[in-house]
Design a protein around this motif. Structure first.
Motif, short mmCIF file in Angstrom:
data_model
loop_
_atom_site.label_atom_id
_atom_site.label_comp_id
_atom_site.label_asym_id
_atom_site.label_seq_id
_atom_site.Cartn_x
_atom_site.Cartn_y
_atom_site.Cartn_z
N GLN A 1 0.84 -1.20 0.00
CA GLN A 1 0.00 0.00 0.00
C GLN A 1 0.87 1.26 0.00
O GLN A 1 2.02 1.23 0.44
CB GLN A 1 -0.93 0.00 1.22
N ALA A 2 0.32 2.36 -0.50
CA ALA A 2 1.08 3.57 -0.74
C ALA A 2 1.57 4.18 0.57
O ALA A 2 0.81 4.32 1.53
CB ALA A 2 0.24 4.57 -1.52
N VAL A 3 2.84 4.57 0.59
CA VAL A 3 3.46 5.28 1.70
C VAL A 3 4.30 6.41 1.12
O VAL A 3 5.15 6.18 0.25
CB VAL A 3 4.34 4.36 2.56
N ARG A 4 4.06 7.62 1.57
CA ARG A 4 4.81 8.78 1.10
C ARG A 4 6.00 9.02 2.02
O ARG A 4 5.89 8.89 3.24
CB ARG A 4 3.91 10.01 1.06
N TYR A 5 7.13 9.43 1.42
CA TYR A 5 8.34 9.71 2.18
C TYR A 5 8.81 11.13 1.89
O TYR A 5 8.79 11.58 0.75
CB TYR A 5 9.46 8.72 1.83
N ASP A 6 9.25 11.82 2.96
CA ASP A 6 9.82 13.16 2.86
C ASP A 6 11.16 13.16 3.59
O ASP A 6 11.23 12.72 4.75
CB ASP A 6 8.90 14.20 3.48
N ILE A 7 12.19 13.66 2.94
CA ILE A 7 13.49 13.83 3.56
C ILE A 7 13.64 15.30 3.92
O ILE A 7 13.53 16.18 3.06
CB ILE A 7 14.62 13.37 2.63
N VAL A 8 13.86 15.59 5.21
CA VAL A 8 13.87 16.94 5.74
C VAL A 8 15.23 17.22 6.35
O VAL A 8 15.81 16.35 7.02
CB VAL A 8 12.75 17.13 6.79
N HIS A 9 15.73 18.44 6.12
CA HIS A 9 17.01 18.87 6.68
C HIS A 9 16.76 19.99 7.67
O HIS A 9 16.08 20.96 7.37
CB HIS A 9 17.95 19.35 5.56
N ASP A 10 17.32 19.84 8.87
CA ASP A 10 17.26 20.87 9.90
C ASP A 10 18.66 21.46 10.07
O ASP A 10 19.50 20.88 10.78
CB ASP A 10 16.76 20.26 11.22
N PRO A 11 18.95 22.60 9.43
CA PRO A 11 20.32 23.14 9.49
C PRO A 11 20.71 23.65 10.86
O PRO A 11 21.89 23.66 11.21
CB PRO A 11 20.30 24.26 8.45
N SER A 12 19.75 24.11 11.67
CA SER A 12 20.10 24.61 13.00
C SER A 12 20.66 23.51 13.89
O SER A 12 21.52 23.76 14.74
CB SER A 12 18.87 25.25 13.65
N ARG A 13 20.18 22.29 13.72
CA ARG A 13 20.69 21.14 14.47
C ARG A 13 21.70 20.32 13.69
O ARG A 13 22.37 19.45 14.27
CB ARG A 13 19.53 20.23 14.89
N GLY A 14 21.75 20.53 12.38
CA GLY A 14 22.63 19.72 11.56
C GLY A 14 22.15 18.30 11.43
O GLY A 14 22.97 17.36 11.38
N ARG A 15 20.84 18.09 11.35
CA ARG A 15 20.27 16.75 11.30
C ARG A 15 19.40 16.57 10.06
O ARG A 15 18.86 17.54 9.51
CB ARG A 15 19.42 16.46 12.55
N TRP A 16 19.29 15.32 9.64
CA TRP A 16 18.41 14.93 8.55
C TRP A 16 17.39 13.94 9.10
O TRP A 16 17.71 13.11 9.96
CB TRP A 16 19.20 14.28 7.41
N TYR A 17 16.16 14.03 8.58
CA TYR A 17 15.08 13.16 9.03
C TYR A 17 14.36 12.55 7.81
O TYR A 17 14.33 13.16 6.73
CB TYR A 17 14.06 13.92 9.88
N LEU A 18 13.79 11.39 8.04
CA LEU A 18 12.93 10.74 7.04
C LEU A 18 11.54 10.61 7.63
O LEU A 18 11.35 9.96 8.67
CB LEU A 18 13.48 9.36 6.66
N ASP A 19 10.54 11.22 6.98
CA ASP A 19 9.14 11.16 7.41
C ASP A 19 8.38 10.21 6.51
O ASP A 19 8.50 10.27 5.27
CB ASP A 19 8.50 12.54 7.35
N ALA A 20 7.61 9.33 7.11
CA ALA A 20 6.72 8.42 6.39
C ALA A 20 5.28 8.78 6.73
O ALA A 20 4.94 8.95 7.91
CB ALA A 20 7.01 6.97 6.77
N SER A 21 4.44 8.91 5.73
CA SER A 21 3.03 9.29 5.95
C SER A 21 2.14 8.47 5.03
O SER A 21 2.55 8.07 3.93
CB SER A 21 2.83 10.78 5.70
N TRP A 22 0.92 8.25 5.47
CA TRP A 22 -0.04 7.50 4.70
C TRP A 22 -1.45 7.87 5.13
O TRP A 22 -1.65 8.46 6.20
CB TRP A 22 0.18 5.99 4.87
#
Length: 564
Positions: A275-296
């Motif tokens: 089943q469909a799952v959307r992914y977003d890759i987000v960058h937080d420059p203030s913390r220097g971190r990268w995140y992967l968000d999964a939504s459906w």
């Protein structure tokens, strides 16, 4: 009373019916990506490449204007984007452009409504001379204030003209990256940012790393894929970047892995079923971190109405939202407070991430309290403050008191609290009922503050706790005013609280039962008449021997044969 001294009767507001807040239509989870320097460089190149074409596509969509869906040329734009990316990346870009355009149009309509409301309020007060009151409308106190409001009226009128022009042409103003961040470039000294720090935030906000899900493909997404076995993440690179691929079929695999912890079972059920799952890759420059968000998207569920919930005899946890705390009170099916009221501090000042975490912690405490007391849901006020924020000082007071009140209103997280509570309560099997906020604080303090204090032994009851009780009663369909005998200080009265008075019960009509006379004694706890021919809520008194009194209670001159 003379004609000139007669007081004006104030008309009450029309109250809206309580309603059950709709359940969330989707779910979103997040995990951190611990990228290497090589992976971070690849993602920056990918996001910048796709972001450039996404901004160009959005500009083209704005130029097309307000047209029907069939005339927005999405298929043509998608074919042009496929040449520089891929078919799936192009579909995600055109979908995001359409969603952003529709959202911007809705914001324009909301802004126009707020401007019209503010212009109307200021115009009413300008029509009244300074220091006078005509027809319930008060004029401004001084000529200086009146002159300032005339300047503000001209400014609002000019803004309204510009908004009308944009709505008519269908060309909203959109800043990818955020208008607030764009304006901060001209005032770096006030934001405590250097030019390089601002540039890093600006570039990160304009990255496009979003891949829509697809049903029927492996793991629910072909463009950004997450393997549930080992948590590896692979990304399909656009055609101009295929030479950077390190995996088959033009894909790039990150060195790090992903392990979702929150709602892991739901995510696994979806990706294993394709089943469909959307992914977003987000960058937080203030913390220097990268995140992967999964939504459906979650399946729609039919929520019980407020009347159906009240008919089940369930309890509710009523919550009154304030600037620095949440006041809660448990009410039973008859609208009577149960136990002692509770105060949940929020302490929201600080960074956005801290405020959101503290708000979630407060909501978690409310949910635990509701489950501990056997409540079926929570009752809150349907607050928005859109009208108050639009009119500002015109309807929210003047001087120090008005300034403090406007500051408190601005600090209330009404929208965020409602959305967070809706999602978190739904996952715990609780419903959320929103009620009209009219008169809850005033009538709650008038009718419920003192009885709540008499009932509570260790808690200092405030007007906010009384407002919470009023909110709970309105959610169950009862009035806010307390009838005599519902709560009392005496223990014997508390033990037999007249809960039946708070619920409208139909009475038998016609000849359903034989008539009773005042001279007929009644046994047990049925209602009888006393000497003043009034109903008494207590049983007929007896002496210690258990015998009935010699003469019936409620005897009058007609029964005894004596004249008054």
């Amino acid at each position: 009373m003379a004609q000139g001294t007669r007081k004006k009767v104030l008309e009450l507001r029309l109250l809206a019916d309580p309603f059950v807040v709709a359940a969330p239509t989707g779910a979103r989870i997040r995990d951190r990506l611990r990228l290497s320097s090589a992976d971070e460089k690849i993602l920056m190149l990918l996001g910048d490449h796709l972001g450039h074409h996404a901004r160009a596509d959005l500009a083209e969509r704005v130029r097309i204007g307000k047209v029907p869906v069939k005339d927005n040329r999405r298929a043509e734009r998608k074919r042009a984007l496929t040449k520089v990316s891929s078919s799936r990346w192009a579909g995600a870009i055109t979908r995001a452009s359409e969603d952003q355009y529709r959202l911007s149009l809705r914001c324009l309509f909301d802004e126009r409504a707020l401007l019209r409301r503010a212009i109307t309020e200021i115009g009413k007060r300008l029509a009244v001379p300074c220091g006078r009151r005509v027809g319930g409308v008060r004029g401004y106190q001084s000529r200086a204030e009146r002159a300032q409001k005339q300047c503000r009226l001209q400014s609002l009128t000019a803004r309204l003209t510009e908004v009308d022009r944009r709505i008519e042409g269908g060309h909203p103003a959109i800043v990818l990256g955020g208008r607030r961040l764009a304006r901060a470039r001209h005032n770096l000294a006030d934001t405590s940012l250097t030019e390089s720090e601002w540039r890093e935030r600006w570039d990160s906000a304009r990255l496009f790393l979003t891949a829509d899900g697809e049903s029927g493909v492996p793991y629910g997404n072909y463009t950004i894929s997450v393997d549930p076995a080992d948590g590896s993440v692979t990304i399909v690179l656009p055609e101009p970047m295929r030479h950077l691929a390190n995996a088959p079929r033009g894909r790039y695999q990150l060195d790090c892995t992903v392990t979702f912890h929150h709602r892991l079972d739901e995510w696994l059920d979806r990706i294993t079923a394709g089943q469909a799952v959307r992914y977003d890759i987000v960058h937080d420059p203030s913390r220097g971190r990268w995140y992967l968000d999964a939504s459906w998207a979650t399946p729609k569920r039919v929520q019980p109405t407020a009347d159906e919930l009240a008919a089940t005899g369930a309890r509710l946890l009523a919550v009154d939202l304030n600037a620095d705390h949440l006041a809660a009170c448990v009410v039973d099916t008859h609208g009577n407070p149960v136990g002692e009221p509770v105060t949940v501090p929020t302490d929201l000042p600080g960074p956005t991430s801290h405020r959101d975490g503290r708000l979630r912690a407060a909501i978690t405490e409310l949910i635990n309290l509701a489950r501990a007391n056997g409540c079926a849901g929570l009752a809150i006020e349907n607050l928005g403050f859109a009208d108050a924020r639009a009119t500002g000082r015109e309807t929210m007071g003047h001087g120090r008191h008005g300034k403090n009140f406007r500051r408190a209103v601005a600090g209330l997280p009404t929208a965020r609290f409602r959305e967070r509570l809706r999602g978190m309560a739904h996952h715990h099997g609780l419903v959320v009922i929103a009620v009209d906020p009219a008169y809850t604080s005033r009538w709650g303090a008038q009718h419920w503050k003192q009885p709540l204090q008499q009932q509570s032994k260790t808690t200092v009851v405030t007007g906010h706790h009384a407002a919470a009780a009023a909110i709970g009663r309105r959610a169950l369909g009862h009035g806010l005013r307390r009838r005599p005998g519902v709560t009392a200080h005496d223990q014997r009265i508390v033990a037999r609280r007249a809960t039946g008075q708070t619920v409208p019960r139909p009475r038998a009509r016609g000849t359903a039962s034989p008539p009773r006379t005042a001279g007929t004694p009644h046994q047990g706890t049925k209602t009888c008449r006393d000497r003043s021919d009034q109903h008494a809520l207590f049983p007929v008194s007896q002496d210690r021997s258990g015998r009935q009194p010699a003469s019936p209670v409620g005897g009058d001159a007609a029964n005894t044969g004596q004249l008054g």
